[in-house]
Enzyme design. Structure first.
Site, PDB file in Angstrom:
ATOM      1  N   GLU A   1       0.828  -1.204   0.000  1.00  0.00           N
ATOM      2  CA  GLU A   1       0.000   0.000   0.000  1.00  0.00           C
ATOM      3  C   GLU A   1       0.865   1.258   0.000  1.00  0.00           C
ATOM      4  OE1 GLU A   1      -2.701   2.397  -0.562  1.00  0.00           O
ATOM      5  OE2 GLU A   1      -3.478   0.382  -0.201  1.00  0.00           O
TER       6      GLU A   1
ATOM      7  N   ASP B   1       0.995   4.269  -2.849  1.00  0.00           N
ATOM      8  CA  ASP B   1       0.647   5.647  -2.494  1.00  0.00           C
ATOM      9  C   ASP B   1       1.779   6.616  -2.804  1.00  0.00           C
ATOM     10  OD1 ASP B   1      -1.739   4.681  -1.532  1.00  0.00           O
ATOM     11  OD2 ASP B   1      -1.136   4.692   0.559  1.00  0.00           O
TER      12      ASP B   1
ATOM     13  N   SER C   1      -6.852   2.654  -4.124  1.00  0.00           N
ATOM     14  CA  SER C   1      -5.649   3.101  -3.439  1.00  0.00           C
ATOM     15  C   SER C   1      -4.676   3.745  -4.414  1.00  0.00           C
ATOM     16  CB  SER C   1      -4.954   1.928  -2.753  1.00  0.00           C
ATOM     17  OG  SER C   1      -5.575   1.612  -1.533  1.00  0.00           O
TER      18      SER C   1
END
Length: 796
Positions: free
Chosen positions: A351, A355, A632
């Site tokens: 993640e 990002d 995401s």
């Protein structure tokens, strides 16, 4: 007040009573110092303390909504040992209705270019003094907490949350509830077993306790796939999938009824730049320079991954920067733990990689900060008793920092409103309202499982729900605040439309990209509820498509809820700015998403490239690389677009900080699409995403009007299985593997109707349509046109 009632009480109780009569006797040392007043035209929030009655510890009132209903469905519950310490819980304070209303009034004015309060942003201390709970009330609350043996670690500058620590026994004595370990859906969780109770005199200022249950927002990304680049085809060869495609298809079914490609397209920064009009802004010198984007995460990445990504795609020339921090609370002992220290190992969390790298891909000169607070180790074990999760703590500490607050925050985490207690929801919404009042633009991913974001990578079903009648429809509790911008997920339509050669070159350019410009988009939906896929495969309805699919997939191997999420809030009312645009939903709810960008593809055909420590990128992709996606991805990319807008505004002498982007986005969309009163404009048709580059060059938004985020949903066929609402059942699967074993289920498609008797574009949850929709919000954007329109809008 008659102090005679205090006879026989403890000295501390008497001190509280005396302090309420003689405020000078109460030392409000727990409350942060009052900030210098800020001049806000027409905003008056002066009020007297609301704790006016004697604080009798024996007289308590229940605070409704502070128990997670999900725990009531537990198959068993075991009390935790009294000595177990729960560290850094948050007591959520409740500002008065007057101050809440004043805050919303100010928020509207801060985003109105004609208002004298336009862009008059506050500091955390000013926010607390103006809109938080009165110091005397905080003193009364903290005095009571200490009398119960609880440790008050810090009162936040916002004066709406108190960080504290206590044992299970102390929490039971203070709040009248037991902490238990409960089992539901085969998993063990922790929660309080009832609503909390507090002294009746303090109830007006206490909303609840955040952290008494361990439900945490989860990352919203697709499970990464390893792939190798084929220079001859310009495609990536996907590593073998554990799941195998059905061996045979039913008679008359297109052989690609379910697509399982061995080759996939890997988008790179140059592709996204071409698709969303970023390239022209970049050519004009707008690269995010001087803007800070904070991405909130719960685990680290290897620092060198950022440098590898930037170098591989020739973005290092813009001299952006990257740091990882563990944001500390404004005072007291830290409540933010470094995952590397907790686990004594170097993380490379999927993640965080997504990002950081993809916010930088859009804004390569920006300062990217990964704000990280741990909540679990590599095995999923809790590393802290901050049960509400590191994502909340990292966000709260950023927003309440005395200095160096970011311009933009991106949060790619979430869970449905059905999986959160009301006190925690109030704390999240209060945090985002504060960020907005300070000028911070917050972007939250909508979720990755269609009409309910709880099932990322899974199947929308009642196995982890609460209550007697779980629903297949919910919305991301982390994003349904009226003070954030929620970003949903799109797919490129070229593969299903068979138009790839029109929008992508076969071989890569020097930046490894293949996109020729804007590509028509549909909502991202990997299930058989995808209308565009159904039509491409020769079916006239998704119901028939699904029914045929499960005839040759009786074990439900390919049943999925993987899709961009959207839906109505059951908690937050619709803000006035969301009513501005044509086809805004005629409900009273805050509806999400607001906008959308690329997130994934039907058939797993298109992904984005991520550079990792294990699989670093090279200039010619000579080695295997990681491919990923999800909302995401979409949220940090939009945060990057906002950084470009901010830099352009700052260069024109405007305020660089813009607060919540949504009010301006909807105002601009109303001009382009029309309003509920004026009806659609001519531009609405011209700006249809299906037009690609043909006529959309001057559009701010690309309006996504085909497809849906209606996905598979399921319920068991046993007599004791919960009944799932908002699911139109289309087939029975005799041997569905739940992970707990094989047993029969009914499988269907998500519906807007609680008890659907039919299924169509009007009832599915949810279809894209002209104007705004639950499927894609306002659609995607052309970043250059958005920046120009934003600059013009602020000239008012």
């Amino acid at each position: 007040m008659n102090l005679g009632n205090a006879v026989g009480r403890s000295p501390l109780v008497l001190a509280i009573a005396l302090g309420l009569t003689c405020p000078s006797l109460v030392l409000a040392t727990d409350a942060p110092a009052a900030a210098p007043s800020v001049q806000l035209a027409g905003i008056d929030t002066h009020e007297a303390p609301r704790v006016t009655a004697f604080v009798d510890f024996a007289k308590k009132s229940v605070v409704e909504g502070t128990h997670l209903d999900m725990a009531s469905a537990a198959s068993q519950a075991t009390p935790l040992n009294d000595s177990v310490k729960l560290a850094h819980l948050q007591l959520v304070l409740k500002p008065s209705a007057q101050r809440q209303a004043a805050l919303e009034t100010l928020s509207a004015q801060q985003h109105d270019p004609s208002s004298p309060n336009f862009h008059k942003w506050l500091t955390p201390a000013q926010f607390g003094t103006t809109f938080g709970v009165a110091d005397a009330d905080i003193a009364a609350v903290t005095s009571w907490m200490r009398a119960q043996g609880l440790t008050v670690n810090a009162v936040y500058p916002n004066k709406t949350q108190i960080d504290f620590t206590g044992t299970v026994a102390q929490i039971r004595a203070a709040f009248g509830t037991n902490e238990v370990a409960y089992t539901i859906g085969g998993k063990v969780h922790r929660s309080n077993d009832s609503n909390i109770s507090v002294p009746t005199a303090l109830k007006p200022v206490i909303a609840g306790v955040m952290g008494l249950n361990d439900n945490k927002p989860m990352p919203q990304h697709i499970a990464p796939r390893l792939a190798s680049f084929n220079a001859q085809s310009g495609m990536f060869q996907l590593a073998a999938n554990a799941a195998k495609a059905p061996a045979t298809s039913a008679s008359g079914v297109h052989t690609d009824a379910v697509q399982f490609p061995t080759a996939a397209r890997g988008l790179v920064p140059g592709d996204i730049s071409a698709m969303y009009g970023i390239d022209k802004l970049r050519a004009a010198g707008f690269t995010g320079k001087g803007v800070t984007i904070a991405v909130v995460d719960v685990a680290n990445m290897v620092d060198a991954d950022y440098a590898n990504f930037m170098q591989t795609f020739h973005l290092d020339k813009y001299n952006g920067s990257f740091t990882q921090i563990n944001p500390a609370p404004p005072s007291g002992p830290t409540n933010c733990l470094d995952p590397n220290t907790v686990d004594n190992q170097q993380y490379d969390f999927d993640e965080t990689l997504l990002d950081v790298e993809w916010s930088a891909a859009v804004a390569p000169a920006a300062h990217i900060v990964a704000a990280i607070c741990s909540d679990a180790d590599a095995k999923g074990n809790a590393t802290t008793t901050n049960f509400f999760g590191g994502a909340f703590i990292a966000s709260a500490n950023l927003v309440n920092a005395s200095a160096s607050r970011p311009d933009i925050i991106s949060v790619s985490y979430g869970y449905g409103e059905d999986a959160i207690d009301l006190a925690s929801k109030q704390a999240i919404d209060a945090m985002w309202a504060q960020a907005d009042a300070e000028g911070i633009s917050v972007f939250v991913s909508s979720g990755d499982s269609g009409s309910n974001p709880d099932f990322n990578g899974g199947l929308n079903s009642p196995t982890s729900y609460q209550g007697a009648r779980p629903s297949a429809v919910s919305a991301n509790a982390f994003g349904t605040s009226a003070h954030v911008t929620v970003v949903g997920g799109n797919d490129t339509a070229d593969v299903l439309d068979n138009t790839t050669s029109k929008y992508f070159r076969k071989m890569t350019d020097p930046t490894l990209g293949t996109a020729l410009g804007y590509v028509p988009e549909i909502p991202w939906n990997q299930s058989c509820g995808n209308e565009v896929a159904a039509k491409s495969m020769g079916f006239n309805s998704t119901v028939k498509f699904c029914q045929q699919q499960f005839k040759f997939d009786p074990n439900g191997v390919y049943a999925t809820s993987e899709a961009g999420s959207g839906g109505p809030s059951g908690v937050v009312r619709k803000p006035s700015w969301q009513k501005l645009v044509y086809n805004a939903q005629k409900d009273q709810s805050r509806d999400v998403p607001d906008v959308s960008l690329f997130a994934g593809a039907y058939g797993a055909h298109t992904w984005v490239v991520v550079c990792t420590a294990a699989y670093p990128c090279t200039s010619n992709f000579s080695g295997p690389v990681s491919l990923s996606g999800g909302t995401s991805l979409a949220a940090p990319m939009f945060a990057g677009i906002q950084a470009l807008v901010d830099q352009k505004l700052a260069g024109a002498g405007r305020n660089q900080m813009q607060g919540n982007a949504a009010p301006t986005l909807y105002a601009l969309a109303a001009k382009e699409y029309g309003s509920p009163t004026s009806g659609p404009t001519d531009a609405l048709k011209a700006c249809n995403a299906d037009n690609g580059n043909d006529g959309t060059q001057s559009c701010v938004f690309h309006n996504v009007t085909r497809g849906s985020i209606a996905t598979n949903c399921a319920q068991g066929l046993g007599d004791d299985d919960p009944i799932l609402s908002n699911c139109y059942f289309v087939a029975d699967l005799p041997q569905y593997n739940t992970g707990l074993g094989y047993f029969p289920i009914q499988i269907g498609l998500t519906s807007m109707d609680a008890n659907p008797q039919s299924y169509s574009a009007k009832t599915e949850a949810f279809a894209a349509r002209p104007g705004w929709s639950f499927a894609s919000g306002l659609g995607s954007v052309n970043a250059t046109n958005l920046a120009n329109a934003w600059l013009s809008y602020t000239k008012k």
